[in-house]
Design a protein around this motif. Sequence first.
Motif, PDB file in Angstrom:
ATOM      1  N   GLU A 131       3.560  -8.128  87.259  1.00 24.43           N
ATOM      2  CA  GLU A 131       4.209  -8.261  85.950  1.00 24.43           C
ATOM      3  C   GLU A 131       3.252  -7.834  84.843  1.00 24.43           C
ATOM      4  O   GLU A 131       3.634  -7.118  83.918  1.00 24.43           O
ATOM      5  CB  GLU A 131       4.637  -9.711  85.744  1.00 24.43           C
ATOM      6  N   GLN A 132       2.009  -8.248  84.945  1.00 29.69           N
ATOM      7  CA  GLN A 132       1.007  -7.883  83.953  1.00 29.69           C
ATOM      8  C   GLN A 132       0.803  -6.371  83.941  1.00 29.69           C
ATOM      9  O   GLN A 132       0.735  -5.748  82.888  1.00 29.69           O
ATOM     10  CB  GLN A 132      -0.318  -8.594  84.242  1.00 29.69           C
ATOM     11  N   GLY A 149       2.918  -4.118  84.860  1.00 27.51           N
ATOM     12  CA  GLY A 149       4.110  -3.504  84.290  1.00 27.51           C
ATOM     13  C   GLY A 149       4.121  -3.582  82.778  1.00 27.51           C
ATOM     14  O   GLY A 149       4.479  -2.618  82.102  1.00 27.51           O
ATOM     15  N   SER A 150       3.699  -4.699  82.229  1.00 23.51           N
ATOM     16  CA  SER A 150       3.695  -4.821  80.765  1.00 23.51           C
ATOM     17  C   SER A 150       2.603  -3.955  80.150  1.00 23.51           C
ATOM     18  O   SER A 150       2.773  -3.419  79.058  1.00 23.51           O
ATOM     19  CB  SER A 150       3.542  -6.282  80.333  1.00 23.51           C
ATOM     20  N   GLU A 151       1.492  -3.775  80.857  1.00 20.61           N
ATOM     21  CA  GLU A 151       0.433  -2.889  80.363  1.00 20.61           C
ATOM     22  C   GLU A 151       0.914  -1.443  80.372  1.00 20.61           C
ATOM     23  O   GLU A 151       0.648  -0.691  79.437  1.00 20.61           O
ATOM     24  CB  GLU A 151      -0.827  -3.040  81.205  1.00 20.61           C
ATOM     25  N   ARG A 152       1.635  -1.052  81.408  1.00 21.98           N
ATOM     26  CA  ARG A 152       2.177   0.310  81.462  1.00 21.98           C
ATOM     27  C   ARG A 152       3.176   0.533  80.347  1.00 21.98           C
ATOM     28  O   ARG A 152       3.182   1.584  79.714  1.00 21.98           O
ATOM     29  CB  ARG A 152       2.837   0.567  82.818  1.00 21.98           C
ATOM     30  N   ALA A 153       4.031  -0.450  80.095  1.00 22.02           N
ATOM     31  CA  ALA A 153       5.013  -0.328  79.013  1.00 22.02           C
ATOM     32  C   ALA A 153       4.299  -0.212  77.675  1.00 22.02           C
ATOM     33  O   ALA A 153       4.696   0.582  76.821  1.00 22.02           O
ATOM     34  CB  ALA A 153       5.953  -1.530  79.020  1.00 22.02           C
ATOM     35  N   SER A 154       3.230  -0.973  77.509  1.00 20.45           N
ATOM     36  CA  SER A 154       2.459  -0.915  76.272  1.00 20.45           C
ATOM     37  C   SER A 154       1.835   0.464  76.102  1.00 20.45           C
ATOM     38  O   SER A 154       1.835   1.031  75.006  1.00 20.45           O
ATOM     39  CB  SER A 154       1.368  -1.992  76.285  1.00 20.45           C
ATOM     40  N   ARG A 194       4.442   2.909  74.967  1.00 21.82           N
ATOM     41  CA  ARG A 194       4.734   2.771  73.540  1.00 21.82           C
ATOM     42  C   ARG A 194       3.637   3.433  72.711  1.00 21.82           C
ATOM     43  O   ARG A 194       3.917   4.116  71.736  1.00 21.82           O
ATOM     44  CB  ARG A 194       4.871   1.300  73.164  1.00 21.82           C
TER      45      ARG A 194
END
Length: 60
Positions: free
Chosen positions: A42-43, A45-50, A53
């Motif tokens: 999950e972490q 994935g959120s880093e990739r999304a960041s 952006r």
Amino acid sequence: MERVTLRIPKQQIEEVEQMVETGEYPNRSEAIRSAVREMLAEQEGSERASEKRKRTWARV
């Protein structure tokens, strides 16, 4: 594999034990390892999304 000692509230351990008893996990250690893997994924994935952006904003 490293050994780690941690303190977990009794209610949470009881819930993990219930998952072991119902066969969802073979033992407490595997249940906790699974939770850590999920947290790390999950972490990641959120880093990739960041990062996406950031790249999107950089293109503007």
